[in-house]
Write a protein that holds these residues in place. Sequence first.
Motif, PDB file in Angstrom:
ATOM      1  N   UNK A 172       0.853  -1.202   0.000  1.00 42.32           N
ATOM      2  CA  UNK A 172       0.000   0.000   0.000  1.00 42.32           C
ATOM      3  C   UNK A 172       0.882   1.242   0.000  1.00 42.32           C
ATOM      4  N   UNK A 173       0.725   2.147  -0.966  1.00 47.92           N
ATOM      5  CA  UNK A 173       1.595   3.322  -1.028  1.00 47.92           C
ATOM      6  C   UNK A 173       1.372   4.246   0.148  1.00 47.92           C
ATOM      7  N   UNK A 174       2.400   4.947   0.552  1.00 45.24           N
ATOM      8  CA  UNK A 174       2.328   5.897   1.648  1.00 45.24           C
ATOM      9  C   UNK A 174       2.797   7.254   1.172  1.00 45.24           C
ATOM     10  N   UNK A 175       2.683   8.234   2.052  1.00 46.16           N
ATOM     11  CA  UNK A 175       3.145   9.588   1.715  1.00 46.16           C
ATOM     12  C   UNK A 175       4.633   9.608   1.475  1.00 46.16           C
ATOM     13  N   UNK A 176       5.342   8.601   1.988  1.00 48.10           N
ATOM     14  CA  UNK A 176       6.790   8.606   1.870  1.00 48.10           C
ATOM     15  C   UNK A 176       7.268   7.944   0.587  1.00 48.10           C
ATOM     16  N   UNK A 177       6.472   7.016   0.015  1.00 49.39           N
ATOM     17  CA  UNK A 177       6.989   6.326  -1.151  1.00 49.39           C
ATOM     18  C   UNK A 177       6.175   6.578  -2.417  1.00 49.39           C
ATOM     19  N   UNK A 206      19.937  -1.640  -4.917  1.00 49.82           N
ATOM     20  CA  UNK A 206      19.326  -0.482  -5.543  1.00 49.82           C
ATOM     21  C   UNK A 206      18.773   0.490  -4.521  1.00 49.82           C
ATOM     22  N   UNK A 207      18.228   1.604  -5.005  1.00 49.17           N
ATOM     23  CA  UNK A 207      17.712   2.631  -4.106  1.00 49.17           C
ATOM     24  C   UNK A 207      16.484   2.152  -3.354  1.00 49.17           C
ATOM     25  N   UNK A 208      16.307   2.667  -2.141  1.00 44.69           N
ATOM     26  CA  UNK A 208      15.165   2.297  -1.303  1.00 44.69           C
ATOM     27  C   UNK A 208      14.350   3.526  -0.954  1.00 44.69           C
ATOM     28  N   UNK A 209      13.027   3.359  -0.974  1.00 46.95           N
ATOM     29  CA  UNK A 209      12.146   4.455  -0.591  1.00 46.95           C
ATOM     30  C   UNK A 209      12.046   4.531   0.928  1.00 46.95           C
ATOM     31  N   UNK A 210      11.729   5.729   1.406  1.00 44.18           N
ATOM     32  CA  UNK A 210      11.394   5.880   2.818  1.00 44.18           C
ATOM     33  C   UNK A 210      10.005   5.306   3.050  1.00 44.18           C
ATOM     34  N   UNK A 211       9.877   4.459   4.041  1.00 45.24           N
ATOM     35  CA  UNK A 211       8.591   3.854   4.350  1.00 45.24           C
ATOM     36  C   UNK A 211       7.849   4.678   5.398  1.00 45.24           C
ATOM     37  N   UNK A 212       6.579   4.334   5.603  1.00 39.11           N
ATOM     38  CA  UNK A 212       5.805   4.973   6.655  1.00 39.11           C
ATOM     39  C   UNK A 212       6.436   4.711   8.018  1.00 39.11           C
TER      40      UNK A 212
END
Length: 325
Positions: free
Chosen positions: A1-6, A24-30
């Motif tokens: 589920x997408x969050x404001x961070x990713x 590889x690059x990683x998104x910031x999670x909730x």
Amino acid sequence: MPTAFDSAPTPEGTPLRVMSGACGPRRLSLGHGLGYGAGDFGCNLYWQTISLFLYFYCTDVAGIAPALAGFSFAIASVYDAIADPVTGAIIDRFRLRGGRYRSLMRFGAIPLALSFAIMFYVPPASGVALVIYATSFHILVRSFYTLVNLPDLAMTASMTSDYAECSTLVSVRIVFGSVAGISVALLVPKTISALTGKVTQPHFMAVALLGLLSTIMILLCVGNTRESAEGVAEAANLAASGRSIVPAVARDFARFWSMLRVTGPLLRVLGSIVTAAIALTMFSTLARNAIAAAGYLGFWINSNPSMATTRLDRVGGRGGGELCH
């Protein structure tokens, strides 16, 4: 589920990402965002308690004369003004396996809680000895607080180099800090009242419980945040350069005074701090109850954080990208 961070796009329309690694690059999670906010919540439990209640504890509970209590507070504040940039320059040169920021927060969390509780303990002393006791532990608390809070504030730039995500993290920090301030203003007086008559030193027990909660929140921050490899490399380069921290600290002081001369929002923030301190004393006199006055004033200040942040947000929106690098 997408969050404001990713899921938030950058101006170029690409996903926000941080920290490149082997996979590889990683998104910031909730979880990263909430974990970061938990750290500021824990730190503000300490800071707001000191700001709202410590002076009146010294005068009304410990029995220190108001002039001496103010002098003690001034000594600790001057020490803090000098210790902060020095500590920051030292932290910039730290190289630790667990990350320079998170490792220091983990190390300082428990000593901070212990010294914070002892600061609100009334010792079997009086006169000069009592003032020395209060001043010494106030300085000790500010030392451990600096060791925990500075890494927490600096971690924003280490978690992400993307301006949009950096702004989101700062917003989360402000929200959590405001909630902590309101919680302190409302709950500390009630906790002290509930403990009065049941324990010998209700103020000591109340802040001990507060310190336990703060420690949990800070350790949650440590466990749910990450630092980039670039930050570790930067610390290694600074340490290997062998450059003294004295010029770095001198530059920081020079930049601060330069900003103070030309930055209206910073002057307004400082003015609001001084105004709040004066108003707190006036409210105490009018209400004839220091704890109630501190609670009401703290609730009012923390319910209106925009008075100090609105203008700063506008300034940051015009080109504050450097804050994240």
